[in-house]
Write a protein that holds these residues in place. Structure first.
Motif, PDB file in Angstrom:
ATOM      1  N   PRO A  29      -3.660  -3.613  -1.692  1.00 12.23           N
ATOM      2  CA  PRO A  29      -2.844  -3.282  -0.596  1.00 12.23           C
ATOM      3  C   PRO A  29      -3.005  -1.928  -0.047  1.00 12.23           C
ATOM      4  CG  PRO A  29      -1.420  -4.660  -1.900  1.00 12.23           C
ATOM      5  CD  PRO A  29      -2.803  -4.130  -2.591  1.00 12.23           C
ATOM      6  N   TYR A 154      -5.032 -13.250   1.596  1.00 13.11           N
ATOM      7  CA  TYR A 154      -4.680 -11.949   2.051  1.00 13.11           C
ATOM      8  C   TYR A 154      -3.873 -12.052   3.426  1.00 13.11           C
ATOM      9  CZ  TYR A 154      -8.307 -10.153  -0.999  1.00 13.11           C
ATOM     10  OH  TYR A 154      -9.181  -9.948  -1.935  1.00 13.11           O
ATOM     11  N   VAL A 163      -2.424  -5.899   3.512  1.00  9.51           N
ATOM     12  CA  VAL A 163      -0.918  -5.663   3.031  1.00  9.51           C
ATOM     13  C   VAL A 163      -0.400  -6.267   1.757  1.00  9.51           C
ATOM     14  CG1 VAL A 163       1.539  -6.526   4.044  1.00  9.51           C
ATOM     15  CG2 VAL A 163      -0.279  -5.516   5.731  1.00  9.51           C
ATOM     16  N   PHE A 164      -1.273  -7.544   1.580  1.00 12.24           N
ATOM     17  CA  PHE A 164      -1.109  -8.348   0.554  1.00 12.24           C
ATOM     18  C   PHE A 164      -2.103  -9.160  -0.037  1.00 12.24           C
ATOM     19  CE2 PHE A 164       0.685 -12.554  -1.145  1.00 12.24           C
ATOM     20  CZ  PHE A 164       1.210 -11.971  -2.422  1.00 12.24           C
ATOM     21  N   TRP A 185       6.307  -7.884   5.812  1.00  6.38           N
ATOM     22  CA  TRP A 185       5.652  -6.648   6.581  1.00  6.38           C
ATOM     23  C   TRP A 185       6.332  -6.761   8.179  1.00  6.38           C
ATOM     24  CZ3 TRP A 185       3.052  -7.636  11.534  1.00  6.38           C
ATOM     25  CH2 TRP A 185       2.118  -6.289  11.764  1.00  6.38           C
TER      26      TRP A 185
END
Length: 192
Positions: A29, A154, A163-164, A185
């Motif tokens: 991230p 992702y 973000v992840f 998010w």
């Protein structure tokens, strides 16, 4: 004798599958996700997927899967298709990417048992995109059977930052993990 040979072969295949592990170093991230363009299909229709263009519309949920028309990948695609409207409600573009059986992606993208025409899948011959994302399939102690991607998902923000990242060869939790990350998010970025 044939039954014993078949059983031995089946056990060897199961052991090899158990040893398959995803890449150990996903993009973390905060890392900039590499932009790419790839041949893709949505409901059987070809187009070119462009990550940079998709990000202009909002966040992108990008998931790598080893191969079209395999048990785990069929399940994962079906689960993502069932949640596709929920991802869309969060303003996200959903895209699956694979290096396996790319010649079957047009049918896979429209098949109601898999994608059901709900989201696009892109071809990644040689797993070159997966390698940019640190997501090639690795088989412990063995050479991988082919250049395939791991099962890695992702969430990418519109600014291109990861973000992840979620790595798990099991197909059944990628939707829940990416949706939770996307909602988190979105709660922090309601207008993006």
């Amino acid at each position: 004798m044939k039954a014993v040979a078949f059983r031995t072969l089946a056990l060897a295949a199961a052991a090899a599958g158990a040893l398959a592990t995803p890449a150990l170093a996903d993009l973390a991230p905060g890392t900039k996700a590499p932009d790419f363009k790839a041949p893709a299909y949505l409901a059987g229709k070809p187009f070119t997927f462009d990550l940079a263009e998709a990000r202009k519309k909002g966040p992108v949920v990008l998931y790598f899967f080893p191969s079209a028309y395999t048990k785990g990948c069929n399940l994962e695609a079906h689960l993502f298709s069932q949640a596709a409207d929920d991802f869309k409600a969060q303003g996200a573009t959903l895209i699956g990417v694979t290096a396996g059986k790319v010649d079957q992606l047009a049918v896979f993208s429209a098949d109601t048992a898999t994608c059901g025409g709900k989201f696009a899948v892109a071809a990644d011959p040689g797993a070159s995109i997966a390698k940019q994302y640190d997501a090639p399939l690795k088989v412990a102690g063995m050479k991988a059977p082919a250049d395939l991607s791991a099962r890695t998902s992702y969430v990418i923000a519109p600014d291109g930052k990861v973000v992840f990242a979620y790595d798990n060869l099991s197909a059944d939790d990628h939707v829940n993990q990416t949706m939770a990350a996307l909602k988190s998010w979105r709660a922090k970025n309601p207008k993006r």
